[in-house]
Design an enzyme around this catalytic site. Structure first.
Site, mmCIF file in Angstrom:
data_model
loop_
_atom_site.group_PDB
_atom_site.id
_atom_site.type_symbol
_atom_site.label_atom_id
_atom_site.label_comp_id
_atom_site.label_asym_id
_atom_site.label_seq_id
_atom_site.Cartn_x
_atom_site.Cartn_y
_atom_site.Cartn_z
ATOM 1 C CG ASP A 297 2.002 -1.355 3.238
ATOM 2 O OD1 ASP A 297 1.001 -0.861 2.028
ATOM 3 O OD2 ASP A 297 0.431 -2.037 3.988
ATOM 4 C CG ASN A 299 5.369 2.460 -2.228
ATOM 5 O OD1 ASN A 299 5.774 1.973 -0.989
ATOM 6 N ND2 ASN A 299 5.233 1.061 -3.213
ATOM 7 C CB THR A 343 -4.459 -12.786 -6.231
ATOM 8 O OG1 THR A 343 -4.192 -12.863 -4.890
ATOM 9 C CG2 THR A 343 -3.484 -13.487 -6.612
ATOM 10 C CG ASN A 345 -2.201 -5.287 -4.758
ATOM 11 O OD1 ASN A 345 -0.463 -5.577 -4.655
ATOM 12 N ND2 ASN A 345 -2.533 -4.515 -3.565
ATOM 13 C CB SER A 465 -1.524 -9.214 2.891
ATOM 14 O OG SER A 465 -2.169 -7.750 4.242
HETATM 15 C C1 FPP Z 1 1.743 -0.824 -1.265
HETATM 16 O O1 FPP Z 1 1.580 -0.052 -0.390
HETATM 17 C C2 FPP Z 1 3.070 -1.515 -2.091
HETATM 18 C C3 FPP Z 1 3.021 -1.966 -3.388
HETATM 19 C C4 FPP Z 1 1.162 -2.643 -4.364
HETATM 20 C C5 FPP Z 1 3.600 -1.434 -4.634
HETATM 21 C C6 FPP Z 1 5.283 -1.904 -4.481
HETATM 22 C C7 FPP Z 1 5.777 -1.717 -5.676
HETATM 23 C C8 FPP Z 1 7.067 -1.615 -5.316
HETATM 24 C C9 FPP Z 1 7.810 -0.819 -4.015
HETATM 25 C C10 FPP Z 1 8.248 -1.418 -6.368
HETATM 26 C C11 FPP Z 1 8.446 -2.184 -6.620
HETATM 27 C C12 FPP Z 1 9.671 -2.518 -8.009
HETATM 28 C C13 FPP Z 1 9.231 -3.629 -8.677
HETATM 29 C C14 FPP Z 1 10.574 -3.957 -9.987
HETATM 30 C C15 FPP Z 1 9.719 -4.968 -8.206
HETATM 31 P P1 FPP Z 1 0.393 0.247 -0.823
HETATM 32 O O2 FPP Z 1 0.267 1.411 -2.197
HETATM 33 O O3 FPP Z 1 -0.854 -0.021 -0.960
HETATM 34 O O4 FPP Z 1 0.410 1.706 0.212
HETATM 35 P P2 FPP Z 1 -0.403 2.661 1.457
HETATM 36 O O5 FPP Z 1 -1.074 1.545 1.846
HETATM 37 O O6 FPP Z 1 -0.521 3.597 1.802
HETATM 38 O O7 FPP Z 1 -1.464 2.903 0.396
#
Ligand code: FPP
Length: 509
Positions: A297, A299, A343, A345, A465
């Site tokens: 979590d 990104n 599910t 997302n 979650s």
């Molecule tokens: C949650 O952070 C992250 C995700 C929903 C995506 C995670 C995917 C990857 C790390 C890529 C992995 C690649 C493969 C091929 C498996 P968020 O976007 O909800 O972050 P936030 O809470 O700060 O907005």
């Protein structure tokens, strides 16, 4: 206690070859053929391997006469005397010879000595199949064999001008063989091919090196079965070097050992001990989890803090995942499950969802070579029907190409813990099954994967979650404020250290 791997250790080429031949044979049976495959003596001296072969339909016998006419029989890695080969031919048996090539070489040398009219001294323990095979070879060529420690004194006493041929059981203690040959050479002329096999010697020398380096008070743990001669020799070598010696054939045996007072422990394993068990033992000793699951979590926040698009946060997150997979390999963690897309997302803006799906497809395609080179099995858990046909075909092709590997990366895409439970319940209902925890489990997305020992969540959120709701019933949780793209090796080790210090009672007292 500092726990160190002694290298080299474990399976040698002869054992690997014998097991590969047996597995090939089991695989080549026509579908539905349940007839037993006979094996004369234990294929290799390891209870874990023998148990697995029994499950595949192997039946182990002590005499060739016990194999029904016309059946298939495997000769074990320890070899057989020529008399047994002849009897197998007379009984019309289909023979698969899994004799270790090094043992076969000792047979040839012993036979050549006997054919030249020489007496032969076989250094080794008279009881094991390997020595019986070598002695049978000498006798078949019309020769006379002196066997074992008593054989050395008998051969010395004989004296005489004719040279004595000397061979050794391949798994002997190499120092002992050298001593016996020198003793014989003082009494009479000898021609020798008395060498333990290279793999045996390398493993024994590694134990000697460890003991020299570790100094007094060090411990050596030898993993392998009591029936394994080379495993017992490793323990003897360690004892000769003054180490405190521990032995275990399985994890239960290991859990009963008391290492108190040992500062430094070297771990080795016999030439027939599966590496799986070695890794399991290392995890046990170092208290490393077998299965780590991660909610990756943060990104989006990582990207926002840098004024970048969210897609850049996901790309950076994918790089972190690659690093974490390597750290798992280095630490002996067998399963890594990551939450890549829930599910829920799907509710995100279309551009972000499309970007994530494209990132998954690109990463799985470009990393295929690395998965194969690093022997990592890729699996997806989640609702496959939600994926585009293109992404699904990339996922399933990678799953097929890596399915033989033991270490696993399990990626949760379009995954929800509640969805998984509902899907499993529907599958059980469709089969009209009476639901128990055990039958229900069989319908989960990856039923053979053990429950996660440790679940990590990054970015400061302390929620589950909808991740692995069924499987994490007794998992340990570890939370960190670090955003996923910044998750470092030090963070990972902190999580593992925290896990190692916990007392997992699973509801017990
Ligand atoms: C949650 O952070 C992250 C995700 C929903 C995506 C995670 C995917 C990857 C790390 C890529 C992995 C690649 C493969 C091929 C498996 P968020 O976007 O909800 O972050 P936030 O809470 O700060 O907005």
């Amino acid at each position: 206690m500092q726990v160190e791997v002694i290298e080299p250790h474990g399976m040698c080429a002869g054992v690997n070859g014998a097991i590969a031949r047996a597995l090939e044979l089991a695989k080549s049976r026509p579908a539905g053929d349940r007839s037993p495959i006979y094996c004369l003596h234990e294929l290799v001296h390891n209870e874990i391997v023998i148990g697995e072969l029994k499950d595949l339909g192997f039946r182990f016998v002590d005499r060739i006469g016990e194999v029904p006419r016309g059946a298939t029989v495997v000769f074990s890695a320890h070899g057989v005397p020529p008399q047994v080969r002849e009897e197998a031919a007379r009984r019309g048996l289909k023979v698969v010879d899994a004799t270790c090539p090094f043992v076969a070489r000792v047979h040839r040398s012993a036979r050549a000595f006997a054919e030249k009219g020489m007496e032969v001294c076989v250094l080794g323990d008279p009881a094991p199949a390997e020595v019986r095979g070598i002695v049978g070879e000498v006798e078949d060529a019309g020769g006379r064999a002196f066997v074992g420690p008593h054989g050395v004194s008998a051969a010395k006493a004989k004296g005489g001008a004719a040279p004595l041929g000397v061979v050794a059981q391949t798994t002997m203690n190499s120092d002992e063989v050298e001593r016996a040959v020198a003793e014989l050479a003082r009494a009479r002329r000898v021609k020798t091919m008395a060498k333990v096999c290279g793999a045996t010697k390398d493993r024994q020398d590694a134990v000697r090196r460890f003991c020299r380096g570790a100094g007094p008070g060090a411990g050596v743990l030898v993993l392998g079965s009591k029936t394994s001669s080379n495993t017992r020799r490793l323990a003897e070598v360690a004892e000769d070097c003054g180490a405190k010696v521990f032995t275990a054939g399985d994890v239960e045996g290991l859990s009963r050992l008391d290492f108190s007072g040992v500062g430094r422990l070297g771990v080795t394993s016999g030439a027939s001990t599966p590496e799986r068990f070695f890794m399991e033992a290392m995890r046990f000793l170092r208290r490393v989890p077998e299965h780590v699951a991660i909610i990756m979590d943060g990104n989006g926040r990582w990207a926002k803090a840098r004024g970048k698009a969210r897609s850049e946060g996901h790309r950076a997150g994918a790089k972190t995942l690659e690093r974490v997979l390597d750290w798992c390999g280095e630490r002996g963690i067998r399963y890594l499950t990551v939450y890549a897309f829930s599910t829920e997302n799907w509710k995100r803006p279309k551009a972000e969802v499309d970007g994530l799906m494209a990132l998954f497809a690109r990463m799985l395609k470009t990393k295929e070579r690395d998965f194969v080179a690093n022997r990592v099995r890729f699996r997806m858990v989640g609702r496959r029907g939600d994926l585009s046909p293109k992404l699904l075909s990339i996922v399933e092709s990678l799953e097929r190409k890596t399915e033989a590997f033991e270490r696993q990366l399990i990626v949760a895409i379009s995954y929800g813990g509640r969805a998984e439970i509902v899907d499993a319940a529907n599958a059980a209902v469709a089969r009209g099954e009476q639901v128990t925890e055990e039958t229900f489990r069989r319908h989960l997305y990856a039923p053979d994967v053990p429950d996660p020992d440790l679940v990590i969540r990054t970015s400061g959120e302390c929620r589950v979650s909808n991740f692995l709701l069924w499987e994490s019933a007794y998992s340990e949780y570890w939370f960190t404020d670090t955003l996923w793209p910044d998750f470092s090796e030090a963070d990972f080790d902190r999580a593992l250290e925290s896990y190692a210090a916990r007392d997992r009672r699973r509801g017990g007292a």
